[in-house]
Design an enzyme around this catalytic site. Structure first.
Site, PDB file in Angstrom:
ATOM      1  N   LEU A  46      91.849  37.684  10.659  1.00  0.00           N
ATOM      2  CA  LEU A  46      92.492  38.277  11.968  1.00  0.00           C
ATOM      3  C   LEU A  46      91.410  38.099  12.789  1.00  0.00           C
ATOM      4  O   LEU A  46      90.125  38.270  12.545  1.00  0.00           O
ATOM      5  CB  LEU A  46      92.788  39.533  11.762  1.00  0.00           C
ATOM      6  CG  LEU A  46      93.532  40.322  13.180  1.00  0.00           C
ATOM      7  CD1 LEU A  46      95.073  39.589  13.068  1.00  0.00           C
ATOM      8  CD2 LEU A  46      93.881  41.643  12.571  1.00  0.00           C
ATOM      9  N   ASP A  47      91.448  37.229  14.010  1.00  0.00           N
ATOM     10  CA  ASP A  47      90.354  37.078  14.967  1.00  0.00           C
ATOM     11  C   ASP A  47      89.746  38.247  15.469  1.00  0.00           C
ATOM     12  O   ASP A  47      90.266  39.219  15.386  1.00  0.00           O
ATOM     13  CB  ASP A  47      91.095  36.164  16.124  1.00  0.00           C
ATOM     14  CG  ASP A  47      91.817  34.913  16.127  1.00  0.00           C
ATOM     15  OD1 ASP A  47      91.666  34.240  15.078  1.00  0.00           O
ATOM     16  OD2 ASP A  47      93.012  34.652  16.762  1.00  0.00           O
ATOM     17  N   ALA A  48      88.471  37.958  15.725  1.00  0.00           N
ATOM     18  CA  ALA A  48      87.842  38.899  16.397  1.00  0.00           C
ATOM     19  C   ALA A  48      88.373  39.578  17.396  1.00  0.00           C
ATOM     20  O   ALA A  48      88.399  40.998  17.744  1.00  0.00           O
ATOM     21  CB  ALA A  48      86.364  38.617  16.575  1.00  0.00           C
ATOM     22  N   ARG A  87      88.523  32.137  16.052  1.00  0.00           N
ATOM     23  CA  ARG A  87      89.499  31.352  15.419  1.00  0.00           C
ATOM     24  C   ARG A  87      90.815  31.948  16.374  1.00  0.00           C
ATOM     25  O   ARG A  87      90.706  32.788  17.115  1.00  0.00           O
ATOM     26  CB  ARG A  87      89.687  31.987  14.142  1.00  0.00           C
ATOM     27  CG  ARG A  87      88.795  31.462  13.083  1.00  0.00           C
ATOM     28  CD  ARG A  87      88.993  32.192  11.676  1.00  0.00           C
ATOM     29  NE  ARG A  87      90.153  31.821  11.262  1.00  0.00           N
ATOM     30  CZ  ARG A  87      90.262  30.836  10.413  1.00  0.00           C
ATOM     31  NH1 ARG A  87      89.627  29.916  10.404  1.00  0.00           N
ATOM     32  NH2 ARG A  87      91.581  30.616  10.063  1.00  0.00           N
TER      33      ARG A  87
END
Length: 209
Positions: free
Chosen positions: A41-43, A209
């Site tokens: 999961l993206d930051a 990401r």
């Protein structure tokens, strides 16, 4: 027995235990030895992150044969009309890929705490929320899907993976669950091999990401 953890990831936390740059790592929240993120999961995204100490289980979670849908609550800039929602449901073309059909609908603002830091609003642009359910995991897929139909994502929260949800978990909290709570059978129908990188090798995170 495999360990399976549900974690409600706050904004600004990476899907890895070590911090990097301005992003925090999972070590500040989870003190369970041997577990790694099953999926990422993206930051700059929030919500449900799964962790396990079992490489085969990690592969099962990602394998499309199990059809573990991921449910996102997405705050977007603007108010999507039915044509935009229909485009999301049909599959969106961006870059050189076309996504699988998704489930998409307008929803009221979900009961989430304010984000820290808050999203950037534009005074001349209203915002609204949609619920998007997908069965893929492409790089920044949800953000690219909403942008492709004309409604950029402002805030992204993953509410569910399979049958597991963030219900009862405040941001930064976690709990251990069984396979049944995730919606997976106790055994896999045949061997499932991890794809791409090995389970214990995290991909580079120098870029978001």
């Amino acid at each position: 027995m495999s360990t399976l953890i549900l974690f409600n990831k706050p904004y600004g936390v990476l899907s890895q235990f070590t911090a990097e740059g301005r992003w925090q790592g999972l070590a500040g929240y989870i003190a369970v030895p041997g577990v790694h993120a099953a999926g990422r999961l993206d930051a700059d995204s929030e919500g449900l992150l799964l962790l396990t100490d079992d490489g085969a289980l990690q592969a099962r979670i990602a394998d499309p044969r199990f059809k573990l849908a991921k449910t996102y609550w997405v705050e977007v800039e603007g108010i999507p009309d039915e044509a935009a929602l229909a485009a999301l449901r049909a599959g969106v073309r961006y870059a050189d890929v076309t996504t699988l059909p998704a489930e998409a609908r307008r929803i009221n603002a979900p009961p989430l705490p304010p984000r820290d830091p808050p999203i950037r609003f534009r005074k001349d642009k209203p915002t609204s929320w949609i619920e998007l359910r997908i069965r893929e995991g492409r790089n920044r897929q949800v953000r690219r899907m909403t942008a492709a139909v004309g409604f950029p994502t402002l805030r992204l929260f993953r509410h569910a993976v399979g049958a597991a949800t963030t219900d009862g978990l405040a941001p930064g909290q976690w709990r251990q669950v069984s396979l049944a709570e995730l919606g997976l059978p106790p055994t896999a129908p045949g061997p499932v091999r991890p794809r791409g990188r090995s389970f214990r090798t995290a991909p580079p995170v120098g870029k978001k990401r």
